[in-house]
Design an enzyme around this catalytic site. Sequence first.
Site, PDB file in Angstrom:
ATOM      1  N   ASP A  33      34.568  48.468  47.362  1.00 17.33           N
ATOM      2  CA  ASP A  33      33.531  48.693  46.359  1.00 17.33           C
ATOM      3  C   ASP A  33      33.618  50.107  45.867  1.00 17.33           C
ATOM      4  O   ASP A  33      34.063  51.035  46.536  1.00 17.33           O
ATOM      5  CB  ASP A  33      32.415  48.428  46.689  1.00 17.33           C
ATOM      6  CG  ASP A  33      31.362  48.147  45.690  1.00 17.33           C
ATOM      7  OD1 ASP A  33      31.835  47.809  44.587  1.00 17.33           O
ATOM      8  OD2 ASP A  33      30.071  48.412  45.979  1.00 17.33           O
ATOM      9  N   GLU A  80      33.891  36.128  41.118  1.00 18.43           N
ATOM     10  CA  GLU A  80      33.254  36.654  40.354  1.00 18.43           C
ATOM     11  C   GLU A  80      33.626  37.890  39.197  1.00 18.43           C
ATOM     12  O   GLU A  80      33.341  38.054  38.172  1.00 18.43           O
ATOM     13  CB  GLU A  80      31.695  37.377  40.763  1.00 18.43           C
ATOM     14  CG  GLU A  80      30.779  36.579  41.548  1.00 18.43           C
ATOM     15  CD  GLU A  80      31.085  35.978  42.791  1.00 18.43           C
ATOM     16  OE1 GLU A  80      32.040  36.434  43.344  1.00 18.43           O
ATOM     17  OE2 GLU A  80      30.354  35.066  43.114  1.00 18.43           O
ATOM     18  N   ASN A  81      34.880  38.350  39.792  1.00 16.79           N
ATOM     19  CA  ASN A  81      35.680  39.464  39.025  1.00 16.79           C
ATOM     20  C   ASN A  81      36.495  38.569  37.742  1.00 16.79           C
ATOM     21  O   ASN A  81      36.831  39.228  36.853  1.00 16.79           O
ATOM     22  CB  ASN A  81      36.738  40.072  40.022  1.00 16.79           C
ATOM     23  CG  ASN A  81      35.990  40.784  41.032  1.00 16.79           C
ATOM     24  OD1 ASN A  81      36.618  41.161  42.093  1.00 16.79           O
ATOM     25  ND2 ASN A  81      34.841  41.543  40.641  1.00 16.79           N
ATOM     26  N   PHE A  82      36.542  37.261  37.796  1.00 18.28           N
ATOM     27  CA  PHE A  82      37.054  36.730  36.714  1.00 18.28           C
ATOM     28  C   PHE A  82      36.163  36.949  35.524  1.00 18.28           C
ATOM     29  O   PHE A  82      36.833  36.910  34.248  1.00 18.28           O
ATOM     30  CB  PHE A  82      37.467  35.393  36.801  1.00 18.28           C
ATOM     31  CG  PHE A  82      38.469  34.843  37.838  1.00 18.28           C
ATOM     32  CD1 PHE A  82      39.886  35.109  37.245  1.00 18.28           C
ATOM     33  CD2 PHE A  82      38.299  34.132  38.999  1.00 18.28           C
ATOM     34  CE1 PHE A  82      40.756  34.724  38.311  1.00 18.28           C
ATOM     35  CE2 PHE A  82      39.442  34.076  40.036  1.00 18.28           C
ATOM     36  CZ  PHE A  82      40.606  34.005  39.391  1.00 18.28           C
ATOM     37  N   ARG A 203      31.398  48.073  54.006  1.00 20.02           N
ATOM     38  CA  ARG A 203      31.145  48.211  52.625  1.00 20.02           C
ATOM     39  C   ARG A 203      30.984  49.762  52.131  1.00 20.02           C
ATOM     40  O   ARG A 203      29.662  50.215  52.354  1.00 20.02           O
ATOM     41  CB  ARG A 203      30.014  47.326  52.106  1.00 20.02           C
ATOM     42  CG  ARG A 203      29.853  47.440  50.614  1.00 20.02           C
ATOM     43  CD  ARG A 203      29.159  46.297  50.210  1.00 20.02           C
ATOM     44  NE  ARG A 203      29.229  46.421  48.452  1.00 20.02           N
ATOM     45  CZ  ARG A 203      29.007  45.384  47.796  1.00 20.02           C
ATOM     46  NH1 ARG A 203      28.708  44.198  48.408  1.00 20.02           N
ATOM     47  NH2 ARG A 203      29.156  45.399  46.357  1.00 20.02           N
ATOM     48  N   SER A 211      27.820  40.587  49.916  1.00 20.76           N
ATOM     49  CA  SER A 211      28.304  39.818  48.741  1.00 20.76           C
ATOM     50  C   SER A 211      29.060  38.505  49.117  1.00 20.76           C
ATOM     51  O   SER A 211      30.393  38.649  48.605  1.00 20.76           O
ATOM     52  CB  SER A 211      29.280  40.897  47.857  1.00 20.76           C
ATOM     53  OG  SER A 211      28.420  41.929  47.434  1.00 20.76           O
TER      54      SER A 211
END
Length: 309
Positions: A33, A80-82, A203, A211
Amino acid sequence: MFGWVRRGFRRAYERVLDREIDDGPTHVAIIQDGNRRYARKNGDDAPDGHKAGAQTTEDVLTWCEELGIEELTLYTFSTENFDRPEHERGPLFDLIEDKLYEFADSERVHDREVAVRAIGEVHLLPDRVRDAVEYAESRTADYDGFTLNIALAYGGRAELLGAARDVCRAVERGDLSPDEVDVSAVDRRLSRKPVRDVDLIIRPGGDERTSNFLPWHANGNEAAVYFCAPYWPEFSKVDFLRGIRTYESREQSWQRTRTERAVTLVRAVAEVELEDARTVAGRLREQLPSSGADEVSAELAKRTDETAD
């Protein structure tokens, strides 16, 4: 001059942390991240942040080798990155594609016998990325020296739902009876390739949440979690070692709790039936570290002496 002093202090601190680490985790999972925020901080575009983060990935592989870690999972692209704009997704897919081919052809990967695998809904990725996944996996399929999992188009909830649906279909077809639905039956349906339980999730980037990352493999194993502030491109060996130290502290506490529970159980059973206590103690000793097994044996010996008196 001050830069030299800081570097010297960091190297010294690394050595201190190295000495504090005993038996580290077997499987570490990292949420990469902060690449975009790192780029913004430096006045760059998102793709520049992802490229800087790719170098950190190379460093982490070296640190894993130094510490004897056997499996590493990198959260590289979530479902979700799409939703990100095409001008960000395109360069990121290019970078992932390039890195997969680079790993697959790397002498280091073949010398160390690293198995490169993708987990997630890979079928949702562009053709060129799927081709790179197939190339990397096929080139390293026979290796078992180290496992590198790349989480692509990955979402933990979607993974669990997919496994649940597969189990339901297997029961409906008669291939699986309801009584056979156990942990292994779900495990086999979770990923394209088996993934062992996660010992530690790291993270960077400042957010304190996991996440939707590997919920089955991490929560079921009560994985330790380490959050830190540096963005992924800034993540250092000191940060990594701090994460390992967090895992070891949690593991020691967990083993202490298990031992205390085991001793309490032996004490309670011995008050009713000493022979049953011997059976229980024997089973518990097999599941505890040597120090815990010794405490269970000592408690059993104490109860035996009290009964004899």
